[in-house]
Design a protein around this motif. Structure first.
Motif, PDB file in Angstrom:
ATOM      1  N   LEU A   4       0.867  -1.178   0.000  1.00 46.20           N
ATOM      2  CA  LEU A   4       0.000   0.000   0.000  1.00 46.20           C
ATOM      3  C   LEU A   4       0.901   1.223   0.000  1.00 46.20           C
ATOM      4  N   VAL A   5       0.655   2.123  -0.918  1.00 40.55           N
ATOM      5  CA  VAL A   5       1.489   3.314  -1.047  1.00 40.55           C
ATOM      6  C   VAL A   5       0.603   4.549  -1.041  1.00 40.55           C
ATOM      7  N   GLU A   6       0.776   5.384  -0.021  1.00 35.79           N
ATOM      8  CA  GLU A   6       0.013   6.629   0.067  1.00 35.79           C
ATOM      9  C   GLU A   6       0.755   7.754  -0.641  1.00 35.79           C
ATOM     10  N   SER A   7      -0.017   8.710  -1.104  1.00 34.92           N
ATOM     11  CA  SER A   7       0.553   9.926  -1.684  1.00 34.92           C
ATOM     12  C   SER A   7      -0.476  11.043  -1.559  1.00 34.92           C
ATOM     13  N   GLY A   8      -0.021  12.254  -1.810  1.00 38.37           N
ATOM     14  CA  GLY A   8      -0.936  13.383  -1.845  1.00 38.37           C
ATOM     15  C   GLY A   8      -0.873  14.309  -0.652  1.00 38.37           C
ATOM     16  N   GLY A   9      -0.089  13.944   0.352  1.00 41.88           N
ATOM     17  CA  GLY A   9       0.014  14.825   1.506  1.00 41.88           C
ATOM     18  C   GLY A   9       0.761  16.097   1.166  1.00 41.88           C
ATOM     19  N   GLY A  10       0.745  17.025   2.097  1.00 43.88           N
ATOM     20  CA  GLY A  10       1.460  18.269   1.872  1.00 43.88           C
ATOM     21  C   GLY A  10       1.137  19.307   2.913  1.00 43.88           C
ATOM     22  N   LEU A  11       1.605  20.515   2.653  1.00 38.21           N
ATOM     23  CA  LEU A  11       1.374  21.654   3.543  1.00 38.21           C
ATOM     24  C   LEU A  11       0.301  22.539   2.922  1.00 38.21           C
ATOM     25  N   VAL A  12      -0.767  22.741   3.649  1.00 42.43           N
ATOM     26  CA  VAL A  12      -1.871  23.573   3.170  1.00 42.43           C
ATOM     27  C   VAL A  12      -2.299  24.517   4.284  1.00 42.43           C
ATOM     28  N   GLN A  13      -3.180  25.428   3.937  1.00 44.39           N
ATOM     29  CA  GLN A  13      -3.696  26.368   4.929  1.00 44.39           C
ATOM     30  C   GLN A  13      -5.093  25.941   5.386  1.00 44.39           C
ATOM     31  N   VAL A  14      -5.496  26.457   6.502  1.00 42.76           N
ATOM     32  CA  VAL A  14      -6.832  26.195   7.023  1.00 42.76           C
ATOM     33  C   VAL A  14      -7.869  26.538   5.946  1.00 42.76           C
ATOM     34  N   GLY A  15      -8.806  25.620   5.749  1.00 41.66           N
ATOM     35  CA  GLY A  15      -9.849  25.819   4.759  1.00 41.66           C
ATOM     36  C   GLY A  15      -9.551  25.224   3.403  1.00 41.66           C
ATOM     37  N   ASP A  16      -8.316  24.830   3.178  1.00 42.14           N
ATOM     38  CA  ASP A  16      -7.924  24.249   1.894  1.00 42.14           C
ATOM     39  C   ASP A  16      -8.381  22.792   1.795  1.00 42.14           C
ATOM     40  N   SER A  17      -8.123  22.211   0.622  1.00 36.63           N
ATOM     41  CA  SER A  17      -8.474  20.821   0.368  1.00 36.63           C
ATOM     42  C   SER A  17      -7.237  20.037  -0.059  1.00 36.63           C
ATOM     43  N   LEU A  18      -7.292  18.743   0.176  1.00 40.17           N
ATOM     44  CA  LEU A  18      -6.254  17.818  -0.277  1.00 40.17           C
ATOM     45  C   LEU A  18      -6.929  16.500  -0.639  1.00 40.17           C
ATOM     46  N   ARG A  19      -6.335  15.797  -1.585  1.00 34.03           N
ATOM     47  CA  ARG A  19      -6.799  14.451  -1.878  1.00 34.03           C
ATOM     48  C   ARG A  19      -5.646  13.480  -1.702  1.00 34.03           C
ATOM     49  N   LEU A  20      -5.824  12.560  -0.794  1.00 36.36           N
ATOM     50  CA  LEU A  20      -4.834  11.519  -0.568  1.00 36.36           C
ATOM     51  C   LEU A  20      -5.184  10.299  -1.413  1.00 36.36           C
ATOM     52  N   SER A  21      -4.150   9.599  -1.849  1.00 39.65           N
ATOM     53  CA  SER A  21      -4.336   8.381  -2.624  1.00 39.65           C
ATOM     54  C   SER A  21      -3.643   7.228  -1.927  1.00 39.65           C
ATOM     55  N   CYS A  22      -4.220   6.050  -2.089  1.00 39.08           N
ATOM     56  CA  CYS A  22      -3.633   4.836  -1.539  1.00 39.08           C
ATOM     57  C   CYS A  22      -3.673   3.791  -2.657  1.00 39.08           C
ATOM     58  N   ALA A  23      -2.524   3.551  -3.261  1.00 38.06           N
ATOM     59  CA  ALA A  23      -2.430   2.581  -4.350  1.00 38.06           C
ATOM     60  C   ALA A  23      -2.067   1.218  -3.781  1.00 38.06           C
ATOM     61  N   ALA A  24      -2.885   0.225  -4.108  1.00 36.52           N
ATOM     62  CA  ALA A  24      -2.691  -1.116  -3.560  1.00 36.52           C
ATOM     63  C   ALA A  24      -2.239  -2.089  -4.632  1.00 36.52           C
ATOM     64  N   SER A  25      -1.429  -3.033  -4.221  1.00 35.60           N
ATOM     65  CA  SER A  25      -1.014  -4.111  -5.118  1.00 35.60           C
ATOM     66  C   SER A  25      -0.875  -5.386  -4.305  1.00 35.60           C
ATOM     67  N   GLY A  26      -1.105  -6.497  -4.952  1.00 33.68           N
ATOM     68  CA  GLY A  26      -0.929  -7.782  -4.297  1.00 33.68           C
ATOM     69  C   GLY A  26      -2.056  -8.197  -3.375  1.00 33.68           C
TER      70      GLY A  26
END
Length: 125
Positions: A4-26
């Motif tokens: 399982l590999v996560e991605s999409g994190g980061g530094l944002v400000q209050v009120g912003d949006s983010l989309r995290l992804s979790c790519a699975a294999s096996g």
């Protein structure tokens, strides 16, 4: 080999949006949850989605702001996070499970056998 590999994190400000992804294999026919752990705090459940994608569940802190979804073709689970708050700052982990606690999807981290490495989400004020 399950991965399982996560991605999409980061530094944002209050009120912003983010989309995290979790790519699975096996791994197939599993349900997936997102957990998070803030510094000095215990890991907590955020959201989960069934293997087919038709059932979701959210922690109270995520209801109305976060949406979990999955793309079965890409074998990827997403966590759309809107209206982010300072207290959402944490390392976010995705995890997969085949275990049903009392016939229900589990929100307990101990019931998840597969974990990603985590992705940092930092919300600044």
């Amino acid at each position: 080999q399950v991965q399982l590999v996560e991605s999409g994190g980061g530094l944002v400000q209050v009120g912003d949006s983010l989309r995290l992804s979790c790519a699975a294999s096996g791994v197939t026919n599993y349900y997936v949850a997102w957990f998070r752990q803030a510094p000095g705090k215990e890991r907590e459940f955020v959201a989960l989605i069934s293997s087919g994608g038709g059932i979701t569940s959210y922690a109270d802190s995520a209801k109305g702001r976060f949406t979990v979804s999955r793309d079965k073709v890409k074998n990827t689970v997403y966590l759309q996070m809107n209206s982010l708050k300072f207290e959402d700052t944490a390392v976010y982990y995705c995890a997969a499970s085949f275990y049903y606690r009392n016939g229900n999807y589990s929100t307990r981290g101990a019931d998840y056998g597969y974990w990603g490495q985590g992705t940092q989400v930092t919300v600044s004020s």
